[in-house]
Motif scaffolding. Structure first.
Motif, PDB file in Angstrom:
ATOM      1  N   LEU A 156      -5.027  17.060 -20.676  1.00 38.66           N
ATOM      2  CA  LEU A 156      -3.962  17.542 -19.799  1.00 38.66           C
ATOM      3  C   LEU A 156      -4.514  17.811 -18.406  1.00 38.66           C
ATOM      4  N   GLY A 157      -5.705  18.392 -18.345  1.00 33.69           N
ATOM      5  CA  GLY A 157      -6.349  18.644 -17.065  1.00 33.69           C
ATOM      6  C   GLY A 157      -6.627  17.353 -16.324  1.00 33.69           C
ATOM      7  N   GLN A 158      -7.123  16.349 -17.028  1.00 38.24           N
ATOM      8  CA  GLN A 158      -7.391  15.050 -16.417  1.00 38.24           C
ATOM      9  C   GLN A 158      -6.099  14.416 -15.920  1.00 38.24           C
ATOM     10  N   GLN A 159      -5.034  14.555 -16.707  1.00 38.55           N
ATOM     11  CA  GLN A 159      -3.738  13.990 -16.300  1.00 38.55           C
ATOM     12  C   GLN A 159      -3.242  14.674 -15.034  1.00 38.55           C
ATOM     13  N   GLN A 160      -3.409  16.000 -14.962  1.00 35.88           N
ATOM     14  CA  GLN A 160      -2.987  16.730 -13.758  1.00 35.88           C
ATOM     15  C   GLN A 160      -3.818  16.303 -12.553  1.00 35.88           C
ATOM     16  N   ILE A 161      -5.107  16.089 -12.765  1.00 37.84           N
ATOM     17  CA  ILE A 161      -5.977  15.631 -11.679  1.00 37.84           C
ATOM     18  C   ILE A 161      -5.535  14.261 -11.195  1.00 37.84           C
ATOM     19  N   GLU A 162      -5.245  13.357 -12.134  1.00 36.83           N
ATOM     20  CA  GLU A 162      -4.784  12.014 -11.754  1.00 36.83           C
ATOM     21  C   GLU A 162      -3.446  12.071 -11.035  1.00 36.83           C
ATOM     22  N   ASP A 163      -2.551  12.959 -11.501  1.00 41.41           N
ATOM     23  CA  ASP A 163      -1.260  13.124 -10.830  1.00 41.41           C
ATOM     24  C   ASP A 163      -1.457  13.638  -9.403  1.00 41.41           C
ATOM     25  N   THR A 164      -2.372  14.583  -9.232  1.00 37.78           N
ATOM     26  CA  THR A 164      -2.671  15.122  -7.906  1.00 37.78           C
ATOM     27  C   THR A 164      -3.226  14.023  -7.008  1.00 37.78           C
ATOM     28  N   ARG A 165      -4.145  13.221  -7.558  1.00 35.52           N
ATOM     29  CA  ARG A 165      -4.730  12.121  -6.788  1.00 35.52           C
ATOM     30  C   ARG A 165      -3.637  11.144  -6.343  1.00 35.52           C
ATOM     31  N   LYS A 166      -2.737  10.780  -7.264  1.00 30.23           N
ATOM     32  CA  LYS A 166      -1.651   9.845  -6.933  1.00 30.23           C
ATOM     33  C   LYS A 166      -0.728  10.422  -5.867  1.00 30.23           C
ATOM     34  N   ASN A 167      -0.421  11.713  -5.983  1.00 30.70           N
ATOM     35  CA  ASN A 167       0.467  12.353  -5.010  1.00 30.70           C
ATOM     36  C   ASN A 167      -0.166  12.414  -3.625  1.00 30.70           C
ATOM     37  N   MET A 168      -1.465  12.720  -3.588  1.00 35.37           N
ATOM     38  CA  MET A 168      -2.163  12.759  -2.299  1.00 35.37           C
ATOM     39  C   MET A 168      -2.216  11.367  -1.682  1.00 35.37           C
ATOM     40  N   ARG A 169      -2.460  10.358  -2.503  1.00 35.68           N
ATOM     41  CA  ARG A 169      -2.515   8.970  -2.012  1.00 35.68           C
ATOM     42  C   ARG A 169      -1.143   8.559  -1.470  1.00 35.68           C
ATOM     43  N   ALA A 170      -0.082   8.902  -2.204  1.00 32.84           N
ATOM     44  CA  ALA A 170       1.276   8.558  -1.766  1.00 32.84           C
ATOM     45  C   ALA A 170       1.604   9.228  -0.431  1.00 32.84           C
ATOM     46  N   ALA A 171       1.150  10.458  -0.250  1.00 28.20           N
ATOM     47  CA  ALA A 171       1.387  11.163   1.016  1.00 28.20           C
ATOM     48  C   ALA A 171       0.648  10.469   2.163  1.00 28.20           C
ATOM     49  N   LYS A 172      -0.584  10.023   1.898  1.00 32.61           N
ATOM     50  CA  LYS A 172      -1.361   9.309   2.924  1.00 32.61           C
ATOM     51  C   LYS A 172      -0.664   7.992   3.285  1.00 32.61           C
ATOM     52  N   GLU A 173      -0.196   7.271   2.269  1.00 34.15           N
ATOM     53  CA  GLU A 173       0.484   6.001   2.519  1.00 34.15           C
ATOM     54  C   GLU A 173       1.737   6.203   3.366  1.00 34.15           C
ATOM     55  N   ALA A 174       2.497   7.239   3.035  1.00 34.49           N
ATOM     56  CA  ALA A 174       3.730   7.521   3.794  1.00 34.49           C
ATOM     57  C   ALA A 174       3.399   7.867   5.247  1.00 34.49           C
ATOM     58  N   GLU A 175       2.332   8.632   5.437  1.00 36.23           N
ATOM     59  CA  GLU A 175       1.930   9.018   6.785  1.00 36.23           C
ATOM     60  C   GLU A 175       1.499   7.803   7.608  1.00 36.23           C
ATOM     61  N   LEU A 176       0.694   6.927   7.000  1.00 35.09           N
ATOM     62  CA  LEU A 176       0.263   5.706   7.691  1.00 35.09           C
ATOM     63  C   LEU A 176       1.460   4.854   8.094  1.00 35.09           C
ATOM     64  N   LYS A 177       2.361   4.646   7.145  1.00 39.72           N
ATOM     65  CA  LYS A 177       3.546   3.829   7.414  1.00 39.72           C
ATOM     66  C   LYS A 177       4.354   4.437   8.556  1.00 39.72           C
ATOM     67  N   ASN A 178       4.456   5.746   8.576  1.00 41.41           N
ATOM     68  CA  ASN A 178       5.195   6.430   9.629  1.00 41.41           C
ATOM     69  C   ASN A 178       4.585   6.164  11.008  1.00 41.41           C
ATOM     70  N   TYR A 179       3.256   6.220  11.111  1.00 47.22           N
ATOM     71  CA  TYR A 179       2.602   5.966  12.399  1.00 47.22           C
ATOM     72  C   TYR A 179       2.838   4.526  12.872  1.00 47.22           C
ATOM     73  N   VAL A 180       2.749   3.580  11.957  1.00 46.45           N
ATOM     74  CA  VAL A 180       2.980   2.177  12.337  1.00 46.45           C
ATOM     75  C   VAL A 180       4.444   1.976  12.718  1.00 46.45           C
ATOM     76  N   ASP A 181       5.358   2.572  11.967  1.00 48.12           N
ATOM     77  CA  ASP A 181       6.783   2.476  12.306  1.00 48.12           C
ATOM     78  C   ASP A 181       7.064   3.039  13.698  1.00 48.12           C
ATOM     79  N   MET A 182       6.400   4.154  14.047  1.00 44.78           N
ATOM     80  CA  MET A 182       6.593   4.735  15.388  1.00 44.78           C
ATOM     81  C   MET A 182       6.063   3.782  16.462  1.00 44.78           C
ATOM     82  N   ALA A 183       4.938   3.136  16.178  1.00 39.29           N
ATOM     83  CA  ALA A 183       4.373   2.181  17.146  1.00 39.29           C
ATOM     84  C   ALA A 183       5.325   1.001  17.349  1.00 39.29           C
TER      85      ALA A 183
END
Length: 197
Positions: free
Chosen positions: A38-65
């Motif tokens: 369960l701990g490993q699953q939560q860690i993987e979920d956290t990793r995926k959520n952080m990655r998704a946030a980074k992807e959204a942020e990158l896309k936002n910067y390119v969209d603004m450009a």
């Protein structure tokens, strides 16, 4: 005789308790395994959520450009050098955070605009590889031609004096055959996960 009876009685008690003891150890081991999983699953979920946030942020910067140069891009011809120079000037001015920037590369790999390294402009970047052999500019261009996408690669991080994972996002301007892109380091995801573990 009494000693043998106690000994035999103790043996009987021990033998009757043994299955219960084995079951208790087994259940405890299972519970520990499930908690760890369960701990490993939560860690993987956290990793995926952080990655998704980074992807959204990158896309936002390119969209603004893209939004910043869209008015001149939409009204320009494919070979309008003057308008392209205006777009490059705008892109060179765009930045975010401490050292984030937008860059443009033609589909043939020629750097068109780079805020911090103008000396790269006019040079072919299509053949550069990371330490794993990833031709990341070429991959970003390929993703840009498909409507946009992400590429993960390794890049030197000055603050750590070592190569770490970086994530790039690119979108294409097909009329000009340009890729507009940005990227940032994602090693902070692993750094945060290590602190959680």
């Amino acid at each position: 005789m009494a000693m043998k009876a106690i000994s035999l009685k103790a043996k009987i008690i021990l033998l009757s308790m043994l299955p219960a003891l084995i079951l208790a150890v087994g259940l405890t081991s299972l519970a520990v395994f499930q908690l760890r999983h369960l701990g490993q699953q939560q860690i993987e979920d956290t990793r995926k959520n952080m990655r998704a946030a980074k992807e959204a942020e990158l896309k936002n910067y390119v969209d603004m450009a893209i939004s910043a140069i869209r008015p001149i891009y939409e009204g320009a011809a494919a070979d309008d050098a003057k308008t392209q120079e205006q777009a490059k000037s705008i892109l060179r001015q765009l930045s975010y955070g401490q050292d984030g920037y937008i860059f443009a590369v033609r589909y043939d790999g020629i750097m068109m605009a780079h805020r911090f390294k103008p000396e790269l402009e006019g040079t072919d970047r299509s053949g550069i590889k990371d330490t794993n052999g990833v031709l990341y500019i070429r991959e970003l261009i390929n993703n840009a031609k498909k409507g946009g996408g992400y590429v993960e690669y390794l890049f030197e991080k000055p603050s750590k004096s070592k190569t770490v994972p970086k994530l790039g996002y690119a979108v294409g301007l097909d009329k000009w055959q340009w890729m507009i892109s940005t990227g940032f380091y994602i090693d902070d995801i692993d750094d945060a996960i290590v602190q959680v573990e």
